[in-house]
Design a protein around this motif. Structure first.
Motif, PDB file in Angstrom:
ATOM      1  N   ARG A 139       0.836  -1.202   0.000  1.00 16.79           N
ATOM      2  CA  ARG A 139       0.000   0.000   0.000  1.00 16.79           C
ATOM      3  C   ARG A 139       0.875   1.257   0.000  1.00 16.79           C
ATOM      4  O   ARG A 139       0.597   2.231  -0.710  1.00 16.79           O
ATOM      5  CB  ARG A 139      -0.923  -0.008   1.223  1.00 16.79           C
ATOM      6  CG  ARG A 139      -1.982   1.124   1.202  1.00 16.79           C
ATOM      7  CD  ARG A 139      -2.704   1.221   2.551  1.00 16.79           C
ATOM      8  NE  ARG A 139      -3.238  -0.046   2.983  1.00 16.79           N
ATOM      9  CZ  ARG A 139      -4.419  -0.553   2.583  1.00 16.79           C
ATOM     10  NH1 ARG A 139      -5.173   0.136   1.741  1.00 16.79           N
ATOM     11  NH2 ARG A 139      -4.839  -1.724   3.025  1.00 16.79           N
ATOM     12  N   ASP A 147      -5.053   1.419  -4.427  1.00 19.24           N
ATOM     13  CA  ASP A 147      -5.780   0.563  -5.367  1.00 19.24           C
ATOM     14  C   ASP A 147      -5.140  -0.822  -5.468  1.00 19.24           C
ATOM     15  O   ASP A 147      -5.853  -1.831  -5.564  1.00 19.24           O
ATOM     16  CB  ASP A 147      -5.819   1.213  -6.751  1.00 19.24           C
ATOM     17  CG  ASP A 147      -6.721   2.448  -6.762  1.00 19.24           C
ATOM     18  OD1 ASP A 147      -7.587   2.547  -5.870  1.00 19.24           O
ATOM     19  OD2 ASP A 147      -6.537   3.301  -7.659  1.00 19.24           O
ATOM     20  N   ILE A 148      -3.814  -0.869  -5.468  1.00 17.63           N
ATOM     21  CA  ILE A 148      -3.129  -2.169  -5.518  1.00 17.63           C
ATOM     22  C   ILE A 148      -3.475  -2.985  -4.279  1.00 17.63           C
ATOM     23  O   ILE A 148      -3.749  -4.186  -4.352  1.00 17.63           O
ATOM     24  CB  ILE A 148      -1.601  -1.976  -5.622  1.00 17.63           C
ATOM     25  CG1 ILE A 148      -1.242  -1.343  -6.969  1.00 17.63           C
ATOM     26  CG2 ILE A 148      -0.872  -3.309  -5.451  1.00 17.63           C
ATOM     27  CD1 ILE A 148      -1.474  -2.223  -8.162  1.00 17.63           C
ATOM     28  N   GLU A 188      -6.156  -2.817  -2.500  1.00 13.08           N
ATOM     29  CA  GLU A 188      -7.557  -3.246  -2.544  1.00 13.08           C
ATOM     30  C   GLU A 188      -7.765  -4.396  -3.523  1.00 13.08           C
ATOM     31  O   GLU A 188      -8.721  -5.157  -3.404  1.00 13.08           O
ATOM     32  CB  GLU A 188      -8.439  -2.052  -2.933  1.00 13.08           C
ATOM     33  CG  GLU A 188      -8.499  -0.965  -1.872  1.00 13.08           C
ATOM     34  CD  GLU A 188      -9.004  -1.499  -0.536  1.00 13.08           C
ATOM     35  OE1 GLU A 188     -10.063  -2.152  -0.499  1.00 13.08           O
ATOM     36  OE2 GLU A 188      -8.307  -1.280   0.477  1.00 13.08           O
ATOM     37  N   HIS A 189      -6.922  -4.522  -4.538  1.00 13.90           N
ATOM     38  CA  HIS A 189      -7.014  -5.617  -5.513  1.00 13.90           C
ATOM     39  C   HIS A 189      -5.710  -6.416  -5.454  1.00 13.90           C
ATOM     40  O   HIS A 189      -5.005  -6.578  -6.447  1.00 13.90           O
ATOM     41  CB  HIS A 189      -7.240  -5.056  -6.917  1.00 13.90           C
ATOM     42  CG  HIS A 189      -8.462  -4.185  -7.016  1.00 13.90           C
ATOM     43  ND1 HIS A 189      -9.740  -4.689  -7.179  1.00 13.90           N
ATOM     44  CD2 HIS A 189      -8.600  -2.841  -6.949  1.00 13.90           C
ATOM     45  CE1 HIS A 189     -10.615  -3.695  -7.218  1.00 13.90           C
ATOM     46  NE2 HIS A 189      -9.941  -2.552  -7.084  1.00 13.90           N
ATOM     47  N   GLU A 207      -5.185  -9.778  -7.642  1.00 14.23           N
ATOM     48  CA  GLU A 207      -5.319  -9.523  -9.074  1.00 14.23           C
ATOM     49  C   GLU A 207      -4.171  -8.680  -9.615  1.00 14.23           C
ATOM     50  O   GLU A 207      -3.640  -8.948 -10.697  1.00 14.23           O
ATOM     51  CB  GLU A 207      -6.654  -8.828  -9.344  1.00 14.23           C
ATOM     52  CG  GLU A 207      -6.894  -8.508 -10.812  1.00 14.23           C
ATOM     53  CD  GLU A 207      -8.188  -7.746 -11.025  1.00 14.23           C
ATOM     54  OE1 GLU A 207      -8.429  -7.326 -12.164  1.00 14.23           O
ATOM     55  OE2 GLU A 207      -8.952  -7.552 -10.042  1.00 14.23           O
ATOM     56  N   LEU A 208      -3.761  -7.643  -8.874  1.00 11.40           N
ATOM     57  CA  LEU A 208      -2.764  -6.700  -9.373  1.00 11.40           C
ATOM     58  C   LEU A 208      -1.400  -6.834  -8.683  1.00 11.40           C
ATOM     59  O   LEU A 208      -0.370  -6.535  -9.276  1.00 11.40           O
ATOM     60  CB  LEU A 208      -3.274  -5.266  -9.221  1.00 11.40           C
ATOM     61  CG  LEU A 208      -4.599  -4.945  -9.934  1.00 11.40           C
ATOM     62  CD1 LEU A 208      -5.029  -3.518  -9.638  1.00 11.40           C
ATOM     63  CD2 LEU A 208      -4.471  -5.155 -11.433  1.00 11.40           C
TER      64      LEU A 208
END
Length: 881
Positions: free
Chosen positions: A222, A228-229, A231-232, A235-236
């Motif tokens: 974070r 955003d990374i 939070e996902h 996936e990311l």
């Protein structure tokens, strides 16, 4: 051998394909089945059909995150890749719920042979950690190539399937290829560049990492990659692996799962606790250009087959650039493989196996010697705007990271060089210690743990005026550098003196970061000054006049470190203000000048700079004392550390010189040595006068000892030490009563016993000194009456048990004593002296040293004639010969 691929469409088309291939029963068939977005039932149906159609084939397969077939990546398909061998045995095996030891035992007993060349392994990512097994196999079979990877599940991160011809849904499947004719070559392509600061894994267990830099892993992502990374994360986050190096192999670990109960993050492979890791970013310019050059250089001929196992994270980030990479490999040989959650790689040079991420690993197979030259064609995959922007972005990150890394690396080397030559510490704005080097611990007596978090007054001496520290704080708080002399107190209560340079360090925004203190130990200098003052107060008027030498050290106490930087040819590229002050030259006058040219003409030692160049080329530092000439032609001395500055590749690019001005110390040392010599000669003369011998005797003995020491192979420093120490050989006679010392006649046995104690008396007088001259004098006093055959005193030493100093002094003392009259004897003629030495060769005296005396007799007689006793004329001396 031959490699053919088939994209499964239907049962009937598979039958047609098998029939069209006309597989011979004499050929060994190795089939790899790769499935993308397929159910277990659909996969199993294909497996069972192949069992029936090709019952002698050996099959292993896996679900994937993409299928590699003839330079392309396919999804939502099943691809069957068949390798047809003419001289290779293929066997497959499957394992479920078995330990690494059990797996290795079964492999050894049933499958692995002396001629086994390759083992292809597919592991169920979510049920089996292959890291330990890979290394265990390497320990037992260091030359066996391992290839393959962790199964994928099309980026769902939920579950995967691996299987062989007889079992479905296994933990691990393997195919072992054994042949005397098969050649296997393994390779991996990475080009992922570390970015940002180094971080340390502070809590982990196998592939599960809990904290980095003592913070939860997700918080690290974070902080550096954004909300955003985080939070996902799955996936990311997998596109931003952690990289580290193990035994020269770059290893990356991508995220594959999280453990909500423990808060850990599961990576595709082990990351041991304590490992130093970085985030990493693709260097697409290298991937596009350098990897192609590597392939063209290493694989000039077409090969029979290539098995490729490339990482899912690499696919996500590279897109069409990965297609280009696969296309180039396909021009080397027909290809098959899959997109993995971790690739297995065998290093031939290191003889080790590793679980990798974000790489493209591949093995090249041949049963016959390649003969047809490969022709590398430009990639067919067009680049869209996203590809162009991706390349530009990664190139920007790569270039700026590399430049920043070089700057940091250079700064770290400069800091390290300063720390090696200084007493170093940092404090916060309140004066609390935040860092110290080992030299600070050594000189203060406090440990690092005791010092960190403590105020600097932990080492403050009560003798220091409060005004000094008031001035210090006022100076550094006004953002200026403070320099001065400080007396500190050690943990044991003793004192030491330093020259301190305290510099405020700021962040770019102007906020104070810390105070950095660089100090140089001048304790010995202060003690010398005090010692000289004390000694000069109680000595003769002549020695009192030498008190002015101590004044020369006031300037040295206020000196600071000087720095210059050169290229590898010693041409100056940077100087600091202190060096300009010392040399008298301006910065403009020094830049581009050859550093050796600053040395005094008599001290331009080419051998020294050759030695410096040799050390620097090995990446090693070296200390040296230099004599240089300032702008006004004055000679000055500097104690210099030559330190190699390297770039991030470990190549030496520049040389840093960290210097302390020791001109005053050098001058004082010379004066001290001269004073020591005068004291020694005077004390020796006192001893000789008590025994009614001339002072010229000790001078002649000193010169004989110097000459004989040089002839015996001692270096000039040792020979000079002998010259200085030899006059003290009979200093112990000060303690012998006059009734014995001045007796005109032969001593009684009791008197001789007392006389012999002058050796041990002299030794005890001198042995406690820390000075080289007096320590050597103690050895001379104690051993100059020892005899080569062991009949001497006081310890009856034999041969080379006797110090070389004692053996040399014995010859010099006896040679001079026999040729000069004493109270108890007349002077001997030269022929009688020489006859005595011949008779005592190997008895009283070292035979080799006696030979040197005879071979160089004229030089000894020159000394005899130069230092004549004052009451004896030259003619009368000659009459003794």
């Amino acid at each position: 051998m031959k490699l053919v691929n088939h994209r499964y469409e239907s049962s009937s088309l598979l039958c047609d394909w098998v029939e069209a291939q006309k597989f011979s029963p004499n050929n060994a068939l190795f089939i790899q089945i790769f499935a993308s977005f397929q159910t277990v039932d659909a996969i199993n149906e294909v497996r069972l059909q192949l069992q029936k159609l090709l019952p002698h084939a050996r099959i292993i397969g896996t679900s994937t995150a993409g299928i590699i077939s003839h330079s392309a990546i396919e999804d939502r398909a099943i691809v069957i890749s068949c390798s047809i061998f003419t001289a290779t045995l293929v066997e497959s095996c499957a394992f479920t719920q078995q330990s690494n030891g059990e797996i290795l035992d079964l492999l050894e007993s049933h499958y692995l042979k002396n001629e086994s060349k390759l083992m292809v392994m597919f592991a169920n990512t979510f049920r089996f950690d292959a890291s330990e097994l890979l290394q265990t196999i390497a320990n037992k079979y260091p030359k066996l190539v391992i290839a393959g990877g962790n199964s994928g599940d099309d980026f769902q991160f939920q579950g995967a399937v691996v299987f062989n011809e007889s079992e479905i849904d296994c933990d691990l499947v393997c195919a072992v290829l054994s042949s005397d004719h098969l050649t296997v070559n393994s390779k991996y392509l990475m080009n992922w560049q570390p970015i940002g600061q180094a971080m340390r894994v502070t809590k982990s267990a196998g592939s599960k990492v809990f904290t980095i830099n003592n913070k939860p892993v997700i918080e690290i992502y974070r902080h550096y990659l954004g909300h955003d990374i985080a939070e996902h994360f799955l996936e990311l986050g997998s596109q931003f692996p952690l990289v580290f190096n193990v035994n020269g192999v770059d290893i990356a670990r991508a995220i594959i799962a999280t453990d909500s109960e423990s808060g850990g993050v599961i990576f595709a492979g082990n990351i041991p606790e304590g490992t130093v890791v970085h985030f990493a970013c693709a260097n697409i310019e290298h991937i596009e250009n350098e990897n192609r050059k590597i392939l063209e250089n290493e694989y000039a001929f077409e090969n029979e087959a290539a098995y490729i196992y490339s990482c899912a994270s690499r696919r996500l980030l590279l897109g069409n650039y990965l297609n280009d990479e696969l296309g180039y490999i396909h021009q080397i040989a027909p290809t098959c493989g899959f997109i993995t959650y971790g690739e297995f790689y065998h290093s031939k040079s290191k003889q080790q196996n590793n679980l990798l991420n974000i790489t493209t690993t591949f093995v090249i197979l041949n049963e016959l010697q390649p003969k047809k030259r490969a022709s590398f064609l430009p990639p067919e995959h067009a680049k869209d705007k996203h590809d162009v922007m991706l390349k530009a972005l990664t190139t920007l990150i790569s270039k700026t990271s590399a430049e920043l890394e070089d700057t940091i690396y250079n700064l770290e080397q400069v800091t390290q060089a300063v720390q090696q030559t200084s007493i170093y510490s940092t404090t916060d704005a309140r004066g609390m210690i935040t860092d110290v080097n080992a030299e600070f611990e050594r000189i203060s007596g406090f440990s690092r743990e005791e010092l960190l978090g403590s105020p600097h007054n932990i080492v403050r001496s009560k003798d220091m005026p409060r005004e000094t520290f008031a001035d210090l704080w006022a100076t550094i708080k006004s953002k200026r550098t403070w320099k001065g002399h400080i007396k500190n107190k050690r943990k044991d209560g003793s004192y030491y003196h330093v020259i301190a340079l305290i510099v405020p360090i700021f962040y770019k925004n102007g906020q104070l970061k810390e105070y950095m203190a660089i100090r140089h130990d001048v304790t010995e200098l202060e003690e010398y000054k005090q010692l000289l003052k004390n000694k000069l107060e109680i000595t003769t008027e002549d020695l009192k006049r030498k008190i002015h030498y101590t004044e020369q050290y006031e300037d040295a106490i206020n000196s600071a470190v000087a720095i210059l930087k050169t290229d590898k040819q010693h041409n100056i590229s940077y100087v600091n203000t202190k060096f300009c002050e010392i040399s008298g030259y301006s910065e403009d006058e020094l830049i581009g000048v050859s550093s050796p040219s600053l040395c005094h003409p008599l001290h331009q030692d080419e051998a020294l700079y050759r030695q410096v160049t040799e050390y620097i080329s090995r990446g090693e530092s070296i200390f040296s004392n230099l004599q240089q000439v300032d702008r006004n032609g004055h000679l000055y001395a500097i104690d210099t550390l030559f330190y190699p500055l390297k770039n991030s590749d470990g190549e030496v690019v520049e040389i840093l010189q960290v210097m302390n001005d020791i001109t005053e110390i050098t001058n004082l040392n010379h004066e001290i040595i001269q004073t020591q010599k005068e004291i020694i000669i005077t004390m020796s003369a006192i001893g000789e006068l008590r025994s009614q011998e001339t002072g010229q005797h000790v001078i002649r003995v000193a010169e004989y000892c110097y000459l004989l020491a040089k002839l015996a192979g001692l270096n000039d420093a040792e020979a000079n030490l002998m010259r200085q120490a030899a006059p003290m050989h009979d200093i112990g006679k000060i303690g012998i009563p006059d009734s014995i010392l001045k007796k005109n006649g032969k001593l009684t046995q009791e008197e001789f016993i007392i006389m012999k104690t002058h050796t041990t008396l002299g030794f005890e007088m001198l042995r406690h000194s820390k000075r080289d001259i007096l320590k050597t004098s103690a050895i001379v006093a104690n051993t100059h009456h020892e005899k080569w055959d062991g009949s001497g005193y006081p310890n009856g030493l034999i041969g080379e048990e006797i110090s070389i100093y004692g053996r040399i002094t014995a010859i010099a003392d006896v040679f001079d004593a026999l040729g000069h009259a004493r109270i108890y004897k007349e002077a001997w003629a030269l022929d009688k002296i020489l006859a005595f030495f011949k008779a005592q060769r190997g008895k009283h005296f070292d035979p080799h040293l006696v030979d040197l005396l005879f071979e160089n007799l004229d030089d000894f007689l020159t000394i005899w004639e130069t230092f004549v006793d004052l009451d004896i004329e030259t003619d009368s001396i000659n009459s003794h010969f």
